[in-house]
Design a protein around this motif. Structure first.
Motif, PDB file in Angstrom:
ATOM      1  N   GLU A  76       0.829  -1.212   0.000  1.00 52.95           N
ATOM      2  CA  GLU A  76       0.000   0.000   0.000  1.00 52.95           C
ATOM      3  C   GLU A  76       0.863   1.261   0.000  1.00 52.95           C
ATOM      4  OE1 GLU A  76      -2.501  -0.615   3.396  1.00 52.95           O
ATOM      5  OE2 GLU A  76      -3.871  -1.916   2.287  1.00 52.95           O
ATOM      6  N   LYS A  77       1.945   1.242   0.755  1.00 52.90           N
ATOM      7  CA  LYS A  77       2.855   2.393   0.836  1.00 52.90           C
ATOM      8  C   LYS A  77       3.523   2.642  -0.524  1.00 52.90           C
ATOM      9  CE  LYS A  77       5.216   5.343   3.464  1.00 52.90           C
ATOM     10  NZ  LYS A  77       4.633   6.400   4.230  1.00 52.90           N
ATOM     11  N   LEU A  78       3.996   1.579  -1.171  1.00 59.75           N
ATOM     12  CA  LEU A  78       4.641   1.723  -2.475  1.00 59.75           C
ATOM     13  C   LEU A  78       3.667   2.260  -3.528  1.00 59.75           C
ATOM     14  CD1 LEU A  78       6.713  -1.576  -2.451  1.00 59.75           C
ATOM     15  CD2 LEU A  78       7.663   0.739  -2.486  1.00 59.75           C
ATOM     16  N   ALA A  79       2.494   1.656  -3.630  1.00 60.53           N
ATOM     17  CA  ALA A  79       1.511   2.122  -4.611  1.00 60.53           C
ATOM     18  C   ALA A  79       1.045   3.534  -4.282  1.00 60.53           C
ATOM     19  CB  ALA A  79       0.318   1.162  -4.649  1.00 60.53           C
ATOM     20  N   GLY A  80       0.871   3.822  -3.006  1.00 60.06           N
ATOM     21  CA  GLY A  80       0.454   5.158  -2.588  1.00 60.06           C
ATOM     22  C   GLY A  80       1.475   6.217  -2.957  1.00 60.06           C
ATOM     23  N   ARG A  81       2.748   5.898  -2.775  1.00 58.55           N
ATOM     24  CA  ARG A  81       3.813   6.851  -3.122  1.00 58.55           C
ATOM     25  C   ARG A  81       3.779   7.157  -4.622  1.00 58.55           C
ATOM     26  NH1 ARG A  81       8.619   7.606  -0.180  1.00 58.55           N
ATOM     27  NH2 ARG A  81       7.179   7.257   1.534  1.00 58.55           N
ATOM     28  N   ALA A  82       3.594   6.129  -5.457  1.00 57.71           N
ATOM     29  CA  ALA A  82       3.514   6.341  -6.912  1.00 57.71           C
ATOM     30  C   ALA A  82       2.293   7.185  -7.257  1.00 57.71           C
ATOM     31  CB  ALA A  82       3.480   5.006  -7.641  1.00 57.71           C
ATOM     32  N   ASN A  83       1.169   6.916  -6.620  1.00 63.29           N
ATOM     33  CA  ASN A  83      -0.042   7.692  -6.881  1.00 63.29           C
ATOM     34  C   ASN A  83       0.110   9.141  -6.436  1.00 63.29           C
ATOM     35  OD1 ASN A  83      -1.884   5.981  -8.221  1.00 63.29           O
ATOM     36  ND2 ASN A  83      -2.222   4.863  -6.330  1.00 63.29           N
ATOM     37  N   GLU A  84       0.802   9.373  -5.331  1.00 67.13           N
ATOM     38  CA  GLU A  84       1.045  10.742  -4.861  1.00 67.13           C
ATOM     39  C   GLU A  84       1.811  11.555  -5.901  1.00 67.13           C
ATOM     40  OE1 GLU A  84       3.240  10.293  -1.248  1.00 67.13           O
ATOM     41  OE2 GLU A  84       1.501   9.580  -0.113  1.00 67.13           O
ATOM     42  N   ARG A  85       2.614  10.870  -6.685  1.00 69.17           N
ATOM     43  CA  ARG A  85       3.453  11.538  -7.691  1.00 69.17           C
ATOM     44  C   ARG A  85       2.818  11.535  -9.071  1.00 69.17           C
ATOM     45  NH1 ARG A  85       9.091   9.266  -5.221  1.00 69.17           N
ATOM     46  NH2 ARG A  85       8.908  10.486  -3.320  1.00 69.17           N
ATOM     47  N   GLY A  86       1.549  11.260  -9.128  1.00 75.50           N
ATOM     48  CA  GLY A  86       0.830  11.353 -10.394  1.00 75.50           C
ATOM     49  C   GLY A  86       0.225  10.052 -10.864  1.00 75.50           C
ATOM     50  N   GLY A  87       0.837   8.925 -10.545  1.00 78.24           N
ATOM     51  CA  GLY A  87       0.295   7.629 -10.947  1.00 78.24           C
ATOM     52  C   GLY A  87      -0.080   7.581 -12.417  1.00 78.24           C
ATOM     53  N   PHE A  88       0.859   7.947 -13.286  1.00 77.82           N
ATOM     54  CA  PHE A  88       0.562   8.082 -14.707  1.00 77.82           C
ATOM     55  C   PHE A  88       0.359   6.764 -15.437  1.00 77.82           C
ATOM     56  CE2 PHE A  88       3.116  11.897 -13.620  1.00 77.82           C
ATOM     57  CZ  PHE A  88       2.121  12.832 -13.816  1.00 77.82           C
ATOM     58  N   ASP A  89       0.693   5.656 -14.842  1.00 77.25           N
ATOM     59  CA  ASP A  89       0.599   4.351 -15.495  1.00 77.25           C
ATOM     60  C   ASP A  89      -0.013   3.368 -14.499  1.00 77.25           C
ATOM     61  OD1 ASP A  89       0.929   2.300 -17.320  1.00 77.25           O
ATOM     62  OD2 ASP A  89       3.100   2.490 -17.468  1.00 77.25           O
ATOM     63  N   ASN A  90      -0.402   2.203 -14.988  1.00 73.85           N
ATOM     64  CA  ASN A  90      -0.891   1.161 -14.079  1.00 73.85           C
ATOM     65  C   ASN A  90       0.211   0.795 -13.092  1.00 73.85           C
ATOM     66  OD1 ASN A  90      -3.307   1.029 -15.483  1.00 73.85           O
ATOM     67  ND2 ASN A  90      -2.578  -0.584 -16.824  1.00 73.85           N
ATOM     68  N   ILE A  91      -0.182   0.575 -11.851  1.00 77.24           N
ATOM     69  CA  ILE A  91       0.783   0.264 -10.800  1.00 77.24           C
ATOM     70  C   ILE A  91       0.493  -1.144 -10.284  1.00 77.24           C
ATOM     71  CG2 ILE A  91       1.669   0.914  -8.528  1.00 77.24           C
ATOM     72  CD1 ILE A  91       0.483   3.766  -9.176  1.00 77.24           C
ATOM     73  N   ALA A  92       1.492  -2.018 -10.419  1.00 75.67           N
ATOM     74  CA  ALA A  92       1.378  -3.378  -9.896  1.00 75.67           C
ATOM     75  C   ALA A  92       2.562  -3.640  -8.981  1.00 75.67           C
ATOM     76  CB  ALA A  92       1.359  -4.392 -11.031  1.00 75.67           C
ATOM     77  N   VAL A  93       2.262  -4.189  -7.798  1.00 73.93           N
ATOM     78  CA  VAL A  93       3.313  -4.471  -6.814  1.00 73.93           C
ATOM     79  C   VAL A  93       3.080  -5.865  -6.249  1.00 73.93           C
ATOM     80  CG1 VAL A  93       4.387  -3.736  -4.657  1.00 73.93           C
ATOM     81  CG2 VAL A  93       3.342  -2.024  -6.155  1.00 73.93           C
ATOM     82  N   VAL A  94       4.131  -6.674  -6.219  1.00 73.91           N
ATOM     83  CA  VAL A  94       4.081  -7.988  -5.585  1.00 73.91           C
ATOM     84  C   VAL A  94       5.226  -8.039  -4.585  1.00 73.91           C
ATOM     85  CG1 VAL A  94       4.265 -10.473  -5.908  1.00 73.91           C
ATOM     86  CG2 VAL A  94       3.133  -9.068  -7.651  1.00 73.91           C
ATOM     87  N   VAL A  95       4.905  -8.287  -3.316  1.00 73.85           N
ATOM     88  CA  VAL A  95       5.915  -8.374  -2.274  1.00 73.85           C
ATOM     89  C   VAL A  95       5.784  -9.752  -1.623  1.00 73.85           C
ATOM     90  CG1 VAL A  95       6.755  -7.393  -0.111  1.00 73.85           C
ATOM     91  CG2 VAL A  95       5.791  -5.885  -1.847  1.00 73.85           C
TER      92      VAL A  95
END
Length: 60
Positions: A30-49
């Protein structure tokens, strides 16, 4: 593992810092995706941890 939607918005150092803290895997994603979205989230964001346990890892 992540898509370029994350890696284009969050630096490797920031990702390493977030992944190294002692929080849950859910919080980290959630933190990683949130950080990308805070900066514009210009593309699809996928994260696997994943956090494999040593006893579960076997040599090939």
């Amino acid at each position: 593992m992540c898509s370029d939607g994350l890696s284009n918005m969050v630096t490797e150092d920031e990702m390493a810092h977030i992944l190294a803290d002692g929080t849950s895997l859910k919080y980290k994603t959630e933190k990683l995706a949130g950080r990308a979205n805070e900066r514009g989230g210009f593309d699809n964001i996928a994260v696997v941890v994943a956090d494999p346990q040593i006893s579960e890892v076997r040599p090939c």
